[in-house]
Design a protein around this motif. Structure first.
Motif, short mmCIF file in Angstrom:
data_model
loop_
_atom_site.label_atom_id
_atom_site.label_comp_id
_atom_site.label_asym_id
_atom_site.label_seq_id
_atom_site.Cartn_x
_atom_site.Cartn_y
_atom_site.Cartn_z
N ASP A 64 76.99 17.21 21.83
CA ASP A 64 75.51 17.37 21.10
C ASP A 64 75.10 18.63 21.97
O ASP A 64 73.83 18.57 22.43
N ALA A 65 75.57 19.82 21.49
CA ALA A 65 75.24 21.40 22.14
C ALA A 65 75.76 22.45 21.51
O ALA A 65 76.75 22.27 21.35
N HIS A 66 75.05 23.40 21.64
CA HIS A 66 75.72 24.77 21.29
C HIS A 66 76.73 25.12 22.05
O HIS A 66 76.69 24.75 23.24
N GLU A 100 78.60 16.05 29.84
CA GLU A 100 78.32 15.86 28.30
C GLU A 100 76.96 15.48 28.28
O GLU A 100 75.94 16.19 27.81
N THR A 136 74.41 23.13 16.56
CA THR A 136 73.91 22.30 17.62
C THR A 136 74.96 21.18 18.12
O THR A 136 74.69 20.31 18.86
N SER A 137 76.21 21.57 17.71
CA SER A 137 77.36 20.61 18.25
C SER A 137 78.53 21.05 18.40
O SER A 137 79.00 22.19 17.57
N THR A 138 79.59 20.75 19.10
CA THR A 138 80.67 21.50 19.53
C THR A 138 81.93 20.38 19.62
O THR A 138 81.80 19.30 20.33
N GLU A 145 81.07 23.11 15.98
CA GLU A 145 81.05 22.29 14.75
C GLU A 145 79.79 22.76 13.94
O GLU A 145 80.07 23.08 13.01
N ALA A 188 73.96 18.04 27.06
CA ALA A 188 73.22 17.47 25.68
C ALA A 188 71.70 17.52 26.01
O ALA A 188 70.68 17.87 25.28
N HIS A 205 83.29 15.15 21.87
CA HIS A 205 82.23 15.63 20.94
C HIS A 205 81.00 15.91 22.02
O HIS A 205 80.45 15.04 22.34
#
Lengths: 346, 346, 346
Positions: free
Chosen positions: B144-146, B294, B258-260, B255, B298, B142
């Motif tokens: 935390d970024a576009h 990651e 702001t998350s992928t 997702e 992030a 997971h």
């Protein structure tokens, strides 16, 4: 949606307010509650008008509450009556809000609206818990959801068949007879299940013959969010008054638009001296509320993501009748409160 | 920026969807995935249209998924086919969205756009992982970024020289020959490093003579965010087909903004029975992704603080050529999808 | 309210910037601080202009800082001076902001405003901590509040009587004589308590006769938020110079609109070799700041909920005189900085 302000809400159980002040946010506003030296419960706006400290972190001096930051003291009317600095003159504006507060039925009730309208007689009747033949216990739960989602949950007990194995039996919901009534500021949802197997909960207090009973589950909601569940069993064809009874109160106080204080109380009319039984009943119910209802309701709130209930165009089932009436009644009461002139002109 | 909706995204590895439903948010929308009693994977909107519970918390009954709150059951088309309450009539509006779903190349692919346009043939080709001579393993991360920031990372492997000591050698980036091509919905970034020292990763699978090799790192991106890295080595001047090969798939599913979800898979053409080697390769790569990529991506996302990439006027280096082409191609595809009429009129 | 940008703020204690770069956000902007190979402290904008990685996570190479993502190197002027990719040409726009930085009085001071206006002489005078007869120690506290709330706290020491039992005595506030003055960019709050019992803190360093002393507490504030507390005791009727002195510096650097870096330093003019005493004094003060002031100020900030101080119409007490003057002076300086033309036209 705005809150209904002219209404009574529970802020604390009486037994929980002893020595130290309590801070509780209701309808978005932080409130400090304390008992003065005469044992009288007092509710003041929590934020000191001088430097915005929380009065609830302060000390009680006689009939006043002292700010923990610079020592201003406020009496039960919210007036600052002591300034320990300089010439001791109390500056203009040194005043906090004071809330009508009534201690009744084991609870401390607050009125966040217009004090002139605070009528003690309009506190919902939970006098059953004052009766000498009813033993009761109390608890508290914080719920991450708008309070109306908890109203919905309680006014449609058909969810118990899917969520609460301890409180129901297989296929229970499909065997209920239902009736919904409303009057004044109340909605009543009546369920009867005749000639039913005992639920695990009621098996603990059943003292009749056989394994089958008549069961009633009558939920009484008073706007905005105080509920009484009259739930009991009796021998098949018997009189309700004779059988085991586990009446419960569900007193919901909005904390914010997205969170709720859930005060609950359960009583019984059997084995008043049996504390062990009382603990088992209490904890069985507590587990259902905390590990089954609360996560479900919080997830529902998260899924709604702040959107209005009706804007999501919910599918309506038979069991929603009471909850839908309560939502409509409450919306009407809030509209009337927010537009008193328009109301008068109607 | 809006998402590209008419596209295939991975929602789960096939092997991860066994008994219980899975909840996954894709493109901002929660989805419930489950296998019905015939083993068929089904994807439904996660939110029950009755009281907004999560279907993914419910139980599978035959070919239906039962809501955990009040027991409505939904079939693979998204229709409610069972109401256990009242007269059992299914109310109008009791329907959730159903998503086209294809299981292929070890993955379950979902189409969040118009179902009429969902063409299985447009799933990117990862059939290499279906070959009997390629052993592969899969994992999930997971981020935390576009998702475009991960596209950028993968399309410019020059970062490996600074971030991934296990995957590269000193000065590797400066010795690469590069070429970028594009066609249809794809961008290809070719890197060749001739007569190179072995990287720590490839040393684990090297079975040729000497310490120097020719290495290729060919990244193939298909819009919006499925990538295939064809990375292998061979003897200096040798044929690529003969040497060790560690092809990896990088399947990015947005997702939220702001998350992928980052699904990845790595294969090898050497020592298929050697599970210990497989574990060492897998974990070496996993560590690079989880502890080096990651946190970096992030942090980049945090530094951008929600601002648009181009609005920040980035300095562009030689290695950005492929990533910049992919960003432009994707932006064009999204514009065309959002303005289909204007497109037709062009 | 916007920040005062043309001013000196502390970014780190000198002794804390050793080998690795430090990231600190000041006035909402992330900054990377490092020492180059000549030991010179340098402050650059933290965000790489290429792919927005944090330079503070990179490595120091000579007099440059290398980006951890793709290896660009930046010198003390903020210019990119090394590109390890492609032909090595530095692209236009590869530049970060460089901040004026001065190392003085154990601290590293930064100027976030117009570099042309950065005058080292305007750093507030804390040279007392450079004196050979003053031993001092330093510390840091992160406060979840707007920095002006800490200004308020420090400029009205009457709160000590309610919040800090270690630093004061019963009824201390009511026995103070007070005077407030202002000049230029400074406000001075003078308190004198004559013929007082010793406070617990000063009892640790008192070497005179008897238990009663004259005490002075003089707080000197320089806009926007650097404060010096000249606090000492002497024999009743004695000369201030002779008695124990515990001067402390309170250097507040806004991190964001809602959080503050609080650098503090305490010195003493007694027992310079007694490290144990130094530790006891330091930790007594640290405890007051961290467990008494910080929670109070953070709660005040939470109670204000982002609303402007004056919009809340605070009740004003005698002890607020200095804090109110500082607020007004600071507001004026910020207005003048934001409207330089209007100012010139006045």
């Amino acid at each position: 949606m705005p809150f209904l302000r002219n209404a009574w809400y529970v802020t604390a159980w009486s037994e929980a307010l002893i020595k130290d002040p309590i801070r509780i946010t209701i309808l978005g506003e932080p409130v400090a509650i304390f008992r003065n030296d005469e044992g009288e419960a007092v509710a003041l706006g929590d934020v000191c008008p001088h430097r915005f400290a929380s009065l609830s972190q302060g000390k009680i001096h006689g009939d006043t509450l002292e700010c923990p930051y610079h020592g201003l003291r406020f009496d039960r009317s919210g007036a600052c009556v002591h300034n320990p600095h300089g010439d001791g003159v109390v500056p203009p504006g040194a005043r906090v809000r004071s809330f009508p507060l009534i201690e009744r039925h084991h609870a401390i009730w607050i009125w966040p609206g217009d004090p002139a309208l605070a009528e003690p007689a309009s506190i919902p009747d939970f006098s059953v818990y004052d009766r000498s033949d009813i033993v009761s216990s109390r608890d508290y739960l914080h719920v991450d959801a708008h309070y109306e989602l908890i109203n919905d949950n309680l006014l449609d007990l058909s969810h118990a068949a899917f969520l609460h194995p301890f409180l129901t039996t297989e296929g229970f919901a499909g065997r209920s007879r239902a009736k919904v009534e409303q009057d004044g500021r109340a909605v009543h949802s009546y369920l009867w299940n005749d000639d039913e197997p005992l639920t695990p909960l009621f098996r603990l207090v059943w003292d009749g013959d056989g394994d089958r009973v008549d069961m009633r589950s009558h939920m009484h909601w008073t706007a905005p969010s105080n509920l009484f569940l009259d739930v009991g069993i009796t021998e098949v064809g018997g009189e309700p008054e004779d059988g085991p009874w586990l009446p419960s109160a569900h007193l919901l106080t909005p904390e914010t638009e997205t969170s709720t204080h859930y005060f609950w109380m359960v009583g019984r009319n059997r084995q008043p001296e049996n504390d062990e039984l009382g603990g088992i009943l209490h904890n069985g119910i507590k587990q259902a509320f905390e590990t089954e209802d609360e996560p479900m309701i919080a997830r529902v709130a998260a899924n709604m993501a702040g959107r209005d209930f009706w804007s999501l165009r919910p599918a309506i089932l038979a069991g929603d009748a009471a909850a839908v009436r309560a939502r409509r009644m409450l919306a009407k009461l809030i509209r009337e409160e927010d537009q008193p002139v328009a109301q008068a002109a109607e």
